[in-house]
Scaffold this active site. Structure first.
Site, PDB file in Angstrom:
ATOM      1  N   SER A  97      11.809   4.445  -3.917  1.00 21.65           N
ATOM      2  CA  SER A  97      12.560   5.543  -4.504  1.00 21.65           C
ATOM      3  C   SER A  97      11.734   6.807  -4.364  1.00 21.65           C
ATOM      4  CB  SER A  97      12.835   5.273  -5.972  1.00 21.65           C
ATOM      5  OG  SER A  97      11.633   5.413  -6.698  1.00 21.65           O
ATOM      6  N   LYS A  98      12.294   7.878  -4.862  1.00 25.77           N
ATOM      7  CA  LYS A  98      11.628   9.163  -4.701  1.00 25.77           C
ATOM      8  C   LYS A  98      10.246   9.169  -5.338  1.00 25.77           C
ATOM      9  CE  LYS A  98      15.627  11.969  -3.928  1.00 25.77           C
ATOM     10  NZ  LYS A  98      16.669  10.957  -4.186  1.00 25.77           N
ATOM     11  N   ARG A  99      10.062   8.316  -6.322  1.00 24.13           N
ATOM     12  CA  ARG A  99       8.767   8.282  -6.992  1.00 24.13           C
ATOM     13  C   ARG A  99       7.636   7.882  -6.051  1.00 24.13           C
ATOM     14  NH1 ARG A  99       8.313   4.373 -10.082  1.00 24.13           N
ATOM     15  NH2 ARG A  99      10.240   3.303  -9.617  1.00 24.13           N
ATOM     16  N   HIS A 100       7.986   7.214  -4.954  1.00 24.16           N
ATOM     17  CA  HIS A 100       6.940   6.742  -4.052  1.00 24.16           C
ATOM     18  C   HIS A 100       6.526   7.773  -3.019  1.00 24.16           C
ATOM     19  CE1 HIS A 100       8.700   2.872  -5.489  1.00 24.16           C
ATOM     20  NE2 HIS A 100       7.433   2.684  -5.725  1.00 24.16           N
ATOM     21  N   GLY A 101       6.797   9.021  -3.304  1.00 20.38           N
ATOM     22  CA  GLY A 101       6.318  10.047  -2.383  1.00 20.38           C
ATOM     23  C   GLY A 101       7.215  10.222  -1.184  1.00 20.38           C
TER      24      GLY A 101
END
Length: 487
Positions: A250-254
RNA sequence: GGCGCAUUCGUCUAGGGGUUUAGGACACCUCCCUCUCAAGGAGGAGAUCACGGGUUCGAAUCCCGUAUGCGCCA
């Protein structure tokens, strides 16, 4: 069951334009593409844009750009589901006539209270089939009130559906655990299930290769195919790709968007190779496979079942391998845009191609991504170096002998006739012993003076590329730096 | 809550009952090469194959449970 040989292979990549494609999406695309190319079949691109609320501007372009970057060319499409609504409506009508589906008038509020009640009683959330058996009178009365309706599938009340997944094998679902799912929403748009099944059939898709999360939807799809009297395609559910924290990407993973990897200097071939190995393997040792080798060897039998964690370190390593495999000219061509983009503004453009080529020949085997290239080479382009006097001394030298060493080196270098690495080495190596310094100390000192770094390409080659004028000038500066420094 | 899927070194994986003292790769460590950094070479450490029961002469491999994770159903 149909065998792959009977029908021409036609596969599709069918993303929703709800976000930029990430590694997982693209890996699915890659496997579809490889499967198509391996079997000499067709690869279709279809945009599943029936959820207008979640549509994100620019994603269709990003999807196509990502595929193109990786060389995953498609043979048909892109088709847009939003342009095929009439087809979905017509087929829904025929389903209504055949009583495989029914209109449901339940209000969102009613459904919500029902769900809450079910949750409270720890029951699975399931539509209570309130509208499934409405009488004609009830139906027409509701119609006249103008309440909006959805179309639901009449799930068989008993029995089970078994299908054979090409990766997971036989999977069975009992019908009584499934509910009357929605096919057509009140706004007239189809759900994934309806549009997907219709399009796969109409586009003669032979194999559905998609992410694992759809596995539980297959019985719904199979039942729909049956209701329509259509032959279902073969299914293959691919393991998903997880982030380093073992949760879905997801976007949290950069850097989730695949185009971001392009910006970060990864080569398409390296990316393809790496992605192919996330969930597929050739054997117990082969790691490096060209695009041709991948398409030659790819098979669903060798696709694994377990989710894979994305490992950036390995991608970096593999990209380095691909970078080193490039010819110097290719490397220059690939790296040039990154130099243009990331070198300080003070560096004059356009960059001199032959100078750049000399510079890059020294760092090709040192770079893991193209984005590292400007950092690794910026001292070649800089007018002035910024470093601390202590870096020159390296904690090993006193100021005085250091100044002497640099001065002596400068003097000799000024007299050199041919300015190339071999000559420079022939001059400087003896100088070390003359000065009573180890080569490590002398060369280390000169390295910092000339590059401003303690880690750089080999000294003589670096100096050869930099040129006499710049080297002498930098040695001069180093002496000044040391003189200003008291220890 | 129900259903489904999965579970081999930190990570990617090989492995389809005996050839396994579980193989390879990344990362890590050591050494060699060496002017530093890389690259390259050699070696090392790292997995009681989630756990518990079976089946079998023999199981990482087959079966059943349990646990955990993930997904779907809203």
């Amino acid at each position: 069951m149909r065998s792959a040989l009977e029908t021409p292979v036609r596969v599709r990549f069918a993303p929703s334009p709800t976000g930029y494609p990430h590694l997982g999406n693209i890996r699915t695309a890659l496997f579809n593409w490889l499967f198509a190319r391996h079997h000499g079949g067709k690869f279709i691109l279809r945009i599943e844009d029936t959820d207008s609320a979640r549509k994100v501007e620019g994603t269709v372009e990003a999807i196509m750009e990502s595929l193109q970057w990786l060389g995953l060319n498609w043979d048909e499409g892109p088709y847009f589901q939003s342009q095929r609504l009439a087809i979905y409506h017509e087929i829904t009508r025929s389903l209504l006539e055949k009583r495989h589906v029914y209109l449901c008038y339940c209000s969102p509020q009613r459904l919500e209270t029902m769900r809450q009640e079910q949750a409270r009683r720890k029951q699975p959330p399931k539509y209570d089939r309130h509208c499934r058996d409405l009488t004609e009178e009830e139906r027409s009365r509701l119609e006249t009130t103008g309440v909006s309706s959805v179309v639901r599938f009449k799930m068989p009340l008993e029995g089970e559906t078994t299908f054979c997944d090409l990766i997971h094998g036989s999977v069975t679902f009992r019908h009584d655990t499934l509910d009357d799912f929605i096919l057509l929403k009140s706004d007239g748009y189809p759900t994934y299930h309806l549009a997907n099944v219709i399009d796969d059939h109409l586009m003669a898709v032979s194999h559905v290769l998609r992410a694992d999360e759809w596995l539980s939807s297959v019985p719904r799809h199979v039942l729909l195919y049956r209701a329509l009297d259509w032959q279902p395609p073969q299914f293959a559910h691919l393991p998903i790709i997880l982030g380093p924290d073992r949760t879905r990407l997801s976007k949290r993973h950069g850097a989730t968007a695949i185009t971001e990897y392009q910006r970060q200097g990864y080569l398409p071939d390296a990316m393809t190779n790496f992605l192919a190995l996330l969930g597929w393997s050739l054997d117990d040792r082969t790691e490096l496979l060209s695009r041709d080798e991948l398409t030659k060897h790819f098979s669903l039998e060798r696709v694994g079942k377990t989710a894979a964690v994305f490992n950036r370190d390995k991608l970096d390593w593999m990209n380095g391998v691909y970078l080193r495999q490039l010819s110097l000219d290719e490397f220059v061509q690939q790296a040039m845009p990154f130099l243009d983009r990331d070198l300080p503004e003070s560096v004059k453009r356009p960059l001199d191609k032959s100078f750049v080529s000399g510079v890059l020949s020294l760092i090709q085997e040192r770079a893991r991504t193209l984005a590292e290239v400007p950092q690794l080479t910026s001292f070649f382009f800089a007018d002035e170096l910024q470093y601390d006097a202590r870096l020159l001394l390296g904690g090993k030298l006193e100021t005085k002998p250091a100044v002497q060493a640099i001065t002596a080196a400068s003097k000799r270098l000024a007299e050199v006739e041919a300015w190339d690495a071999a000559v420079l080495e022939a001059i400087l190596r003896p100088l070390a012993s003359e000065l009573g310094l180890s080569t490590g100390k002398l060369f280390g000192l000169l390295r910092v003076a000339v590059t401003g770094c303690t880690a750089a390409p080999p000294l003589f080659q670096t100096m050869a590329v930099l040129g006499r004028e710049k080297c002498l000038q930098r040695l001069n500066t180093a002496v000044e730096v040391l003189s200003a420094h008291s220890d």
